[in-house]
Design a protein around this motif. Structure first.
Motif, short mmCIF file in Angstrom:
data_model
loop_
_atom_site.label_atom_id
_atom_site.label_comp_id
_atom_site.label_asym_id
_atom_site.label_seq_id
_atom_site.Cartn_x
_atom_site.Cartn_y
_atom_site.Cartn_z
N ARG A 129 0.13 -44.72 -37.42
CA ARG A 129 -0.40 -46.08 -37.23
C ARG A 129 -0.85 -46.28 -35.76
O ARG A 129 -1.73 -47.11 -35.70
N SER A 130 -0.24 -45.46 -34.84
CA SER A 130 -0.70 -45.50 -33.41
C SER A 130 -2.02 -45.16 -33.25
O SER A 130 -3.05 -45.70 -32.60
N THR A 145 -0.96 -49.92 -29.74
CA THR A 145 0.55 -50.77 -29.63
C THR A 145 0.25 -52.38 -30.06
O THR A 145 -0.85 -52.66 -30.26
N GLN A 159 5.07 -43.50 -37.26
CA GLN A 159 4.68 -44.20 -36.14
C GLN A 159 3.34 -43.76 -35.65
O GLN A 159 2.30 -44.60 -35.31
N THR A 217 8.27 -39.75 -27.66
CA THR A 217 8.41 -41.20 -27.82
C THR A 217 7.89 -42.08 -26.34
O THR A 217 7.52 -42.93 -26.18
N LEU A 260 7.47 -44.59 -28.99
CA LEU A 260 7.77 -44.59 -30.44
C LEU A 260 9.50 -44.95 -30.50
O LEU A 260 9.92 -44.85 -29.61
N ASP A 261 9.83 -45.23 -31.58
CA ASP A 261 11.29 -45.50 -32.05
C ASP A 261 11.77 -44.27 -32.64
O ASP A 261 11.52 -43.67 -33.73
N GLU A 305 13.32 -44.06 -36.27
CA GLU A 305 12.50 -44.06 -37.29
C GLU A 305 11.51 -42.86 -37.64
O GLU A 305 11.46 -41.96 -36.83
#
Length: 338
Positions: free
Chosen positions: A293-294, A169, A290, A276, A281-282, A285
């Motif tokens: 990237r995480s 994060t 996400q 999420t 997560l959002d 999106e």
């Protein structure tokens, strides 16, 4: 009060424990209780004896590992443990014996000669010596061993893509943990090197994180550890999250202010809501982007990366999410076709 009445009142108090004719405060995790047992004994005990006297079903390995990383305890001999405050001479252990011989030999030693000397002198198993020689504290080359120095790079894995249950994060890290009996008893656990690295802990260092109640959660990495970095007791976090045995919790670490909290992931959460909750997560999106990237991989590699690191159940959640969208699109198309 009459004696029998006092006994009954004391026996009803779960925070107290009777040892012979003495009553003591009986709180904390397994390591806290090990301190109480040793204090009552007044002399060193083996880890087996300490565990048996605690008598709550803890594994003997858990108690010994806990004492080995806690400054309250000191190794009195190859098999026994005492309290540091007693001022007894500390047994240096296999690692220190190896280091002493390396220094004596001018900075490097013959592996075979060193192994023979330590096994003969202290009765230590050869396999134990070889196990420690294979840790990050030492470098073995061409039959000789030397101590790792600051100029030697640490051969550690830093990719979260390989760390089960870990999600990076902006503030630090989220780590999924199963609430087991050992967790609820206050036992520590090993963690992936990439997790320790993300939390700012390198070999030979230790870091403390504070939870909402002010309890300290330790993350440490002894260079001579044969199991890698470790996470201290998370019992207080599980309690704060109202987690019971079998529940999943997510430990949320903030590396900027050195804090940690826990979030309980309920069984009722499935699909996107569960994703999420695990990785923060959002939902509005791109979920796969996400996650990529995480965990540190390409968007198209998310499912395979999750499965390869042991998070197949999470990968299934992602797959089911895609299936739901496909089914919805098909239903819409069928509706348009009449």
């Amino acid at each position: 009060l009459r004696g029998d009445a006092a006994e009954a009142i004391l026996a009803s108090e779960t925070r107290l424990r009777q040892f012979g004719t003495r009553w003591v405060r009986w709180t904390g995790n397994a390591v806290d209780k090990a301190e109480i047992v040793l204090r009552l004994s007044g002399e060193p005990l083996t880890s087996d004896e300490v565990t048996d006297r605690i008598g709550e079903g803890h594994s003997k390995g858990t108690v010994q590992n806990g004492m080995s990383v806690d400054d309250r305890f000191v190794r009195a001999s190859r098999r026994t443990w005492g309290l540091r405050e007693w001022g007894i001479e500390e047994y240096s252990g296999i690692v220190e014996e190896i280091l002493e011989r390396i220094e004596r030999d001018g900075g490097s030693s013959d592996v075979r000669a060193l192994t023979n000397e330590v096994t003969t002198t202290f009765g230590v198993a050869e396999n134990s010596i070889q196990l420690y020689l294979g840790t990050l504290a030492f470098i073995v080359n061409d039959g000789r061993v030397r101590r790792r120095t600051e100029s030697d790079p640490w051969p550690i894995e830093t990719r979260l893509a390989l760390a089960r249950g870990a999600y990076g994060t902006e503030d630090g890290l989220r780590l999924r943990v199963n609430t087991t009996k050992d967790v609820l008893r206050g036992s520590g656990q090993t963690i992936h090197p990439a997790v320790a690295n993300a939390l700012g802990v390198r070999p030979g260092s230790r870091r403390e994180f504070l939870d909402d109640s002010g309890e300290v959660v330790q993350v440490g990495w002894r260079a001579w550890s044969t199991t890698g970095p470790d996470l201290g007791s998370t019992r207080s976090l599980a309690v704060q999250a109202s987690a019971t045995e079998g529940d999943e919790i997510v430990l949320v670490f903030n590396v900027h202010d050195s804090t940690v909290r826990a979030e309980r992931v309920t069984e009722s959460l499935t699909g996107t809501p569960r994703l999420t909750a695990l990785a923060a997560l959002d939902p509005g999106e791109d979920i796969e982007a996400q996650l990529a990237r995480s965990i540190g991989c390409e968007r198209g590699e998310v499912r395979s990366t999750l499965r390869n690191r042991g998070d197949g159940a999470v990968a299934d959640l992602l797959s089911s999410r895609v299936d739901e969208r496909l089914e919805a699109a098909i239903e819409t198309l069928l509706g348009e076709l009449g």
